[in-house]
Motif scaffolding. Structure first.
Motif, PDB file in Angstrom:
ATOM      1  N   GLU A 198      24.878   4.071  20.805  1.00  0.00           N
ATOM      2  CA  GLU A 198      23.495   5.472  20.327  1.00  0.00           C
ATOM      3  C   GLU A 198      23.866   5.871  18.890  1.00  0.00           C
ATOM      4  O   GLU A 198      22.031   6.176  18.841  1.00  0.00           O
ATOM      5  CB  GLU A 198      23.948   5.984  21.468  1.00  0.00           C
ATOM      6  CG  GLU A 198      23.866   5.974  22.537  1.00  0.00           C
ATOM      7  CD  GLU A 198      22.120   4.886  23.269  1.00  0.00           C
ATOM      8  OE1 GLU A 198      21.935   5.697  22.687  1.00  0.00           O
ATOM      9  OE2 GLU A 198      22.011   4.356  24.435  1.00  0.00           O
ATOM     10  N   GLN A 206      22.568   3.293  16.193  1.00  0.00           N
ATOM     11  CA  GLN A 206      21.354   2.501  16.831  1.00  0.00           C
ATOM     12  C   GLN A 206      19.464   4.237  16.073  1.00  0.00           C
ATOM     13  O   GLN A 206      19.000   3.631  15.419  1.00  0.00           O
ATOM     14  CB  GLN A 206      20.438   2.589  18.348  1.00  0.00           C
ATOM     15  CG  GLN A 206      19.480   1.836  18.631  1.00  0.00           C
ATOM     16  CD  GLN A 206      19.287   2.127  19.630  1.00  0.00           C
ATOM     17  OE1 GLN A 206      20.239   1.817  20.460  1.00  0.00           O
ATOM     18  NE2 GLN A 206      18.498   2.324  20.980  1.00  0.00           N
ATOM     19  N   LYS A 207      19.982   5.060  16.051  1.00  0.00           N
ATOM     20  CA  LYS A 207      19.064   6.376  16.236  1.00  0.00           C
ATOM     21  C   LYS A 207      19.243   6.411  15.164  1.00  0.00           C
ATOM     22  O   LYS A 207      17.882   6.530  13.845  1.00  0.00           O
ATOM     23  CB  LYS A 207      19.672   7.570  16.827  1.00  0.00           C
ATOM     24  CG  LYS A 207      19.276   9.070  16.567  1.00  0.00           C
ATOM     25  CD  LYS A 207      19.541  10.443  16.936  1.00  0.00           C
ATOM     26  CE  LYS A 207      18.881  11.076  16.578  1.00  0.00           C
ATOM     27  NZ  LYS A 207      18.729  12.349  17.071  1.00  0.00           N
ATOM     28  N   PHE A 208      20.397   6.179  14.469  1.00  0.00           N
ATOM     29  CA  PHE A 208      19.963   5.953  12.250  1.00  0.00           C
ATOM     30  C   PHE A 208      19.522   5.090  12.453  1.00  0.00           C
ATOM     31  O   PHE A 208      18.997   5.587  10.898  1.00  0.00           O
ATOM     32  CB  PHE A 208      21.489   6.185  11.923  1.00  0.00           C
ATOM     33  CG  PHE A 208      22.364   6.328  10.529  1.00  0.00           C
ATOM     34  CD1 PHE A 208      21.998   7.496  10.322  1.00  0.00           C
ATOM     35  CD2 PHE A 208      22.128   4.891   9.709  1.00  0.00           C
ATOM     36  CE1 PHE A 208      21.651   7.398   8.211  1.00  0.00           C
ATOM     37  CE2 PHE A 208      22.070   4.692   8.464  1.00  0.00           C
ATOM     38  CZ  PHE A 208      22.024   6.070   7.781  1.00  0.00           C
ATOM     39  N   TYR A 209      20.261   3.429  11.932  1.00  0.00           N
ATOM     40  CA  TYR A 209      19.615   2.639  11.231  1.00  0.00           C
ATOM     41  C   TYR A 209      17.916   2.579  12.023  1.00  0.00           C
ATOM     42  O   TYR A 209      16.752   2.220  11.547  1.00  0.00           O
ATOM     43  CB  TYR A 209      19.771   1.259  11.692  1.00  0.00           C
ATOM     44  CG  TYR A 209      20.864   1.224  10.609  1.00  0.00           C
ATOM     45  CD1 TYR A 209      20.984   1.433   9.618  1.00  0.00           C
ATOM     46  CD2 TYR A 209      21.886   1.129  11.888  1.00  0.00           C
ATOM     47  CE1 TYR A 209      22.166   1.044   8.765  1.00  0.00           C
ATOM     48  CE2 TYR A 209      23.436   1.473  10.856  1.00  0.00           C
ATOM     49  CZ  TYR A 209      23.626   1.182   9.351  1.00  0.00           C
ATOM     50  OH  TYR A 209      25.064   1.272   8.656  1.00  0.00           O
ATOM     51  N   GLY A 210      17.163   3.086  12.954  1.00  0.00           N
ATOM     52  CA  GLY A 210      16.421   2.903  13.913  1.00  0.00           C
ATOM     53  C   GLY A 210      15.193   3.263  13.497  1.00  0.00           C
ATOM     54  O   GLY A 210      14.406   3.411  12.596  1.00  0.00           O
ATOM     55  N   ASN A 211      15.674   5.017  12.970  1.00  0.00           N
ATOM     56  CA  ASN A 211      14.669   6.303  12.367  1.00  0.00           C
ATOM     57  C   ASN A 211      14.913   5.613  10.649  1.00  0.00           C
ATOM     58  O   ASN A 211      14.156   6.040   9.981  1.00  0.00           O
ATOM     59  CB  ASN A 211      15.397   7.800  12.716  1.00  0.00           C
ATOM     60  CG  ASN A 211      14.653   8.011  13.732  1.00  0.00           C
ATOM     61  OD1 ASN A 211      14.628   7.694  14.413  1.00  0.00           O
ATOM     62  ND2 ASN A 211      16.245   8.793  13.954  1.00  0.00           N
ATOM     63  N   LEU A 212      15.729   5.709   9.917  1.00  0.00           N
ATOM     64  CA  LEU A 212      16.015   5.042   8.737  1.00  0.00           C
ATOM     65  C   LEU A 212      15.600   4.135   8.422  1.00  0.00           C
ATOM     66  O   LEU A 212      14.053   3.691   7.574  1.00  0.00           O
ATOM     67  CB  LEU A 212      17.151   4.614   8.094  1.00  0.00           C
ATOM     68  CG  LEU A 212      17.662   4.440   6.864  1.00  0.00           C
ATOM     69  CD1 LEU A 212      16.838   5.540   6.167  1.00  0.00           C
ATOM     70  CD2 LEU A 212      18.764   4.147   6.515  1.00  0.00           C
ATOM     71  N   ASP A 246      13.096   1.743  10.733  1.00  0.00           N
ATOM     72  CA  ASP A 246      11.892   1.256  11.538  1.00  0.00           C
ATOM     73  C   ASP A 246      12.633  -0.207  12.765  1.00  0.00           C
ATOM     74  O   ASP A 246      11.529  -0.189  12.383  1.00  0.00           O
ATOM     75  CB  ASP A 246      10.787   1.088  11.363  1.00  0.00           C
ATOM     76  CG  ASP A 246       9.285   1.585  12.664  1.00  0.00           C
ATOM     77  OD1 ASP A 246       9.652   2.175  13.007  1.00  0.00           O
ATOM     78  OD2 ASP A 246       8.421   0.580  12.091  1.00  0.00           O
ATOM     79  N   TRP A 247      13.661   0.296  12.326  1.00  0.00           N
ATOM     80  CA  TRP A 247      14.216  -1.170  13.259  1.00  0.00           C
ATOM     81  C   TRP A 247      14.096  -0.613  14.737  1.00  0.00           C
ATOM     82  O   TRP A 247      14.204   0.074  15.444  1.00  0.00           O
ATOM     83  CB  TRP A 247      15.716  -1.581  13.080  1.00  0.00           C
ATOM     84  CG  TRP A 247      16.058  -1.987  12.145  1.00  0.00           C
ATOM     85  CD1 TRP A 247      15.240  -2.522  11.082  1.00  0.00           C
ATOM     86  CD2 TRP A 247      17.103  -2.300  11.142  1.00  0.00           C
ATOM     87  NE1 TRP A 247      15.517  -2.972   9.740  1.00  0.00           N
ATOM     88  CE2 TRP A 247      16.930  -2.110   9.621  1.00  0.00           C
ATOM     89  CE3 TRP A 247      18.532  -1.522  11.378  1.00  0.00           C
ATOM     90  CZ2 TRP A 247      17.824  -3.245   9.038  1.00  0.00           C
ATOM     91  CZ3 TRP A 247      19.009  -1.815  10.634  1.00  0.00           C
ATOM     92  CH2 TRP A 247      19.265  -2.754   9.589  1.00  0.00           C
ATOM     93  N   THR A 248      13.945  -2.019  15.666  1.00  0.00           N
ATOM     94  CA  THR A 248      13.673  -1.681  17.112  1.00  0.00           C
ATOM     95  C   THR A 248      15.226  -2.581  17.773  1.00  0.00           C
ATOM     96  O   THR A 248      15.385  -3.527  17.056  1.00  0.00           O
ATOM     97  CB  THR A 248      12.501  -2.371  17.863  1.00  0.00           C
ATOM     98  OG1 THR A 248      12.622  -3.972  17.674  1.00  0.00           O
ATOM     99  CG2 THR A 248      11.398  -1.441  17.416  1.00  0.00           C
ATOM    100  N   SER A 303      10.395  -3.688  11.917  1.00  0.00           N
ATOM    101  CA  SER A 303       9.408  -3.377  12.300  1.00  0.00           C
ATOM    102  C   SER A 303       8.605  -4.922  11.338  1.00  0.00           C
ATOM    103  O   SER A 303       8.702  -5.690  10.301  1.00  0.00           O
ATOM    104  CB  SER A 303       9.030  -2.119  11.740  1.00  0.00           C
ATOM    105  OG  SER A 303       7.363  -2.113  11.654  1.00  0.00           O
TER     106      SER A 303
END
Length: 127
Positions: free
Chosen positions: A20, A23-29, A31-33, A53
């Protein structure tokens, strides 16, 4: 989607005891889903495909280790033949760490080390 040619850097994986947070780190860094992989979650594994993205297909995954493996990141090269590539790697001074055969809906893959000790993966696409 076309399959990449053998020898192509075709996937990466981030293994984490905190999927979790990863996912949060790389998603925010970047913009990955992320999307759970149904074929692997049926086996009890926490695996989340990563899509950049604007991309149409996943490019990697986050593997939740449950604390059973060290946290790490690894890249995967697509190959035509797992066994032949493992044999070639050993002939060239590398070593095979682990080899897993294909299962329905999943690729065959192996973890190797180069002569300097760097770990990487190889795989053949799922049938």
């Amino acid at each position: 989607m076309t399959t990449p040619a053998p020898g192509t850097l075709a996937w990466f994986e981030v293994a984490s005891d905190d999927p979790e947070g990863t996912q949060k780190f790389y998603g925010n860094l970047f913009d990955w889903t992320f999307e759970s992989s149904g074929s692997l979650t049926n086996g009890g594994l926490d695996y989340r495909n990563i899509t950049a993205s604007g991309a149409d297909t996943p490019m990697g995954g986050v593997f939740g280790t449950g604390g059973k493996l060290p946290n790490h990141a690894v890249f995967y090269i697509l190959v035509a033949d797992i066994d032949a590539t493992c044999a070639d790697a050993e002939q060239l001074g590398g070593s095979v760490i682990n080899k897993s055969p294909a299962r329905p809906g999943t690729p065959a893959f192996a973890y190797l080390r180069d002569p300097s000790g760097n770990q990487f993966g190889i795989f053949t696409p799922a049938s």
